[in-house]
Write an enzyme that holds these catalytic residues in place. Sequence first.
Site, PDB file in Angstrom:
ATOM      1  CE  LYS A  28     -24.434-100.471 -36.006  1.00 10.64           C
ATOM      2  NZ  LYS A  28     -24.755-101.250 -34.799  1.00 10.64           N
ATOM      3  CB  THR A  50     -35.340 -99.736 -34.565  1.00  9.66           C
ATOM      4  OG1 THR A  50     -35.410 -98.524 -33.775  1.00  9.66           O
ATOM      5  CG2 THR A  50     -36.030 -99.509 -35.895  1.00  9.66           C
ATOM      6  N   GLY A  57     -32.936-102.886 -30.213  1.00 10.05           N
ATOM      7  CA  GLY A  57     -32.066-104.057 -30.326  1.00 10.05           C
ATOM      8  C   GLY A  57     -31.503-104.343 -31.709  1.00 10.05           C
ATOM      9  CB  THR A  58     -31.552-102.587 -35.036  1.00 10.98           C
ATOM     10  OG1 THR A  58     -31.277-101.317 -34.455  1.00 10.98           O
ATOM     11  CG2 THR A  58     -33.000-102.667 -35.425  1.00 10.98           C
ATOM     12  N   GLY A  59     -28.928-103.016 -33.268  1.00 10.32           N
ATOM     13  CA  GLY A  59     -27.465-103.096 -33.250  1.00 10.32           C
ATOM     14  C   GLY A  59     -26.965-104.411 -32.685  1.00 10.32           C
ATOM     15  CB  CYS A  60     -28.035-106.358 -29.680  1.00 11.04           C
ATOM     16  SG  CYS A  60     -28.051-105.006 -28.501  1.00 11.04           S
TER      17      CYS A  60
END
Length: 269
Positions: A173, A204, A206-209
């Site tokens: 990412k 942002t 929690g964007t990865g989850c």
Amino acid sequence: MKTALTIAGSDSSGGAGIQADLKTMIANGVYAMTAITALTAQNTTGVQGIFEVTPEFLEQQIDSVFTDIRPDAVKIGMVSSVGLIESIAKKLKQYEAEKIVVDPVMVATSGSRLISEDAIGALKELLLPMATVLTPNIPETEVLSGMEVKTADDMIAAAKYISETYHCAVLCKGGHQLNDANDLLYRNGDYKWFNGKRIDNPNTHGTGCTLSSAIASNLAKGYDLDTAVERAKAYISGALAAMLDLGQGSGPMDHGFDFRGKGFAEEKA
């Protein structure tokens, strides 16, 4: 209805972890189930406490899910100890789980390490080779590859190394100021860029989850990996563009931006 299991930590503020995964999965049209690795006391300003479950209890949760409502895909998020990683690997092998998305949560966006060296070793040895796709951010890509990632070419080299070492696809990412919304999917000796639009939203959390859960949801529905990534990126762009602004730190996204009942529309009218 297709089904997905998330194995991750709970976020009491609802923006990341299990709570983000559940919201994302329902918004992406699959039935969501959970196996919780840890309870956290956290909010938009940081993590105030972590209470891990025992490996035995985590195994019980996974057994309960697989023996009743078998998941079509599995997303693995925060696992911070060797015992938990061993339990997950053992159970996923036992049940021959398919379509496994591993979000190797090791380094917070702030740069602080979230997991021990021992646990990183166990993750590399046991979970990464089982993955259909890994979704590391730039700092995690650096940890997994042992390389510095400063440019687009660095992303390609690091993703190639990780993919060839662990025999899985890697979605490296962008973000962290590098290529911002552009992600790189590397697998089978080939790569593809997924260009996103930069959305100027500081919230942002929690964007990865959310991205990894959206990919798992779309894999569960039978989409191929490229399409699953495309759909997941479109979903996360919508959730960010909704410009939800909650909390005093880096706030959560609006997971339900596209998912409003009639009552909501009537209230607005």
